[in-house]
Design a protein around this motif. Sequence first.
Motif, PDB file in Angstrom:
ATOM      1  N   SER A  28       0.831  -1.202   0.000  1.00 33.32           N
ATOM      2  CA  SER A  28       0.000   0.000   0.000  1.00 33.32           C
ATOM      3  C   SER A  28       0.867   1.254   0.000  1.00 33.32           C
ATOM      4  O   SER A  28       2.069   1.217   0.289  1.00 33.32           O
ATOM      5  CB  SER A  28      -0.922   0.001   1.224  1.00 33.32           C
ATOM      6  OG  SER A  28      -0.166   0.222   2.393  1.00 33.32           O
ATOM      7  N   ARG A  29       0.230   2.369  -0.308  1.00 34.11           N
ATOM      8  CA  ARG A  29       0.931   3.644  -0.347  1.00 34.11           C
ATOM      9  C   ARG A  29       1.457   4.009   1.041  1.00 34.11           C
ATOM     10  O   ARG A  29       2.562   4.524   1.195  1.00 34.11           O
ATOM     11  CB  ARG A  29       0.000   4.734  -0.872  1.00 34.11           C
ATOM     12  CG  ARG A  29       0.726   6.000  -1.253  1.00 34.11           C
ATOM     13  CD  ARG A  29      -0.240   7.035  -1.660  1.00 34.11           C
ATOM     14  NE  ARG A  29      -0.921   7.419  -0.394  1.00 34.11           N
ATOM     15  CZ  ARG A  29      -1.899   8.286  -0.302  1.00 34.11           C
ATOM     16  NH1 ARG A  29      -2.381   8.852  -1.356  1.00 34.11           N
ATOM     17  NH2 ARG A  29      -2.443   8.578   0.858  1.00 34.11           N
ATOM     18  N   GLN A  30       0.675   3.717   2.057  1.00 33.56           N
ATOM     19  CA  GLN A  30       1.088   4.021   3.425  1.00 33.56           C
ATOM     20  C   GLN A  30       2.337   3.222   3.802  1.00 33.56           C
ATOM     21  O   GLN A  30       3.262   3.757   4.430  1.00 33.56           O
ATOM     22  CB  GLN A  30      -0.042   3.716   4.413  1.00 33.56           C
ATOM     23  CG  GLN A  30       0.328   4.042   5.844  1.00 33.56           C
ATOM     24  CD  GLN A  30      -0.776   3.651   6.821  1.00 33.56           C
ATOM     25  OE1 GLN A  30      -1.794   3.087   6.433  1.00 33.56           O
ATOM     26  NE2 GLN A  30      -0.570   3.952   8.091  1.00 33.56           N
ATOM     27  N   GLU A  31       2.382   1.952   3.408  1.00 29.73           N
ATOM     28  CA  GLU A  31       3.554   1.129   3.701  1.00 29.73           C
ATOM     29  C   GLU A  31       4.790   1.670   2.986  1.00 29.73           C
ATOM     30  O   GLU A  31       5.877   1.727   3.567  1.00 29.73           O
ATOM     31  CB  GLU A  31       3.308  -0.319   3.283  1.00 29.73           C
ATOM     32  CG  GLU A  31       2.301  -1.037   4.159  1.00 29.73           C
ATOM     33  CD  GLU A  31       1.928  -2.394   3.612  1.00 29.73           C
ATOM     34  OE1 GLU A  31       1.597  -3.259   4.423  1.00 29.73           O
ATOM     35  OE2 GLU A  31       1.968  -2.597   2.376  1.00 29.73           O
ATOM     36  N   GLU A  50       5.340   4.745   2.140  1.00 30.95           N
ATOM     37  CA  GLU A  50       5.736   5.979   2.821  1.00 30.95           C
ATOM     38  C   GLU A  50       6.463   5.685   4.129  1.00 30.95           C
ATOM     39  O   GLU A  50       7.443   6.346   4.468  1.00 30.95           O
ATOM     40  CB  GLU A  50       4.518   6.860   3.076  1.00 30.95           C
ATOM     41  CG  GLU A  50       3.942   7.482   1.824  1.00 30.95           C
ATOM     42  CD  GLU A  50       2.645   8.238   2.079  1.00 30.95           C
ATOM     43  OE1 GLU A  50       2.247   8.365   3.259  1.00 30.95           O
ATOM     44  OE2 GLU A  50       2.037   8.694   1.105  1.00 30.95           O
ATOM     45  N   GLU A  51       5.986   4.685   4.862  1.00 29.80           N
ATOM     46  CA  GLU A  51       6.649   4.314   6.116  1.00 29.80           C
ATOM     47  C   GLU A  51       8.066   3.815   5.850  1.00 29.80           C
ATOM     48  O   GLU A  51       9.002   4.162   6.571  1.00 29.80           O
ATOM     49  CB  GLU A  51       5.844   3.242   6.846  1.00 29.80           C
ATOM     50  CG  GLU A  51       4.571   3.743   7.480  1.00 29.80           C
ATOM     51  CD  GLU A  51       3.757   2.635   8.122  1.00 29.80           C
ATOM     52  OE1 GLU A  51       4.196   1.463   8.092  1.00 29.80           O
ATOM     53  OE2 GLU A  51       2.680   2.935   8.650  1.00 29.80           O
TER      54      GLU A  51
END
Length: 98
Positions: free
Chosen positions: A2-5, A7-8
């Motif tokens: 995912s995009r959040q992963e 970014e993290e």
Amino acid sequence: MSRQEREEIRDLPEKYKPMGAWGYWAWSIIYSFPIVGLIFIIVNSLRNCNIARRNHARSFLCTYILVILIIGITFLILYFTGVFQMILDFIDGMLKIT
């Protein structure tokens, strides 16, 4: 992923970023070369670099140590049971025939 992963992972310090599948593959190829690979394994095992790469190098180092121990123990068993001498005599006999 995912995009959040993503970014993290992007925000992590370089030391903690995960290594991708191609990274593991490439380092495995490099570690497979006899002398150069051993040098890379030792250097990457001891460096304070990416933790994933360091652990990967340490796993290869442990594997090499286990293989050397198994070969050494096998050699000692063959030597003390006399089988090693039988193998050398057989090879010597084959070389005399030709």
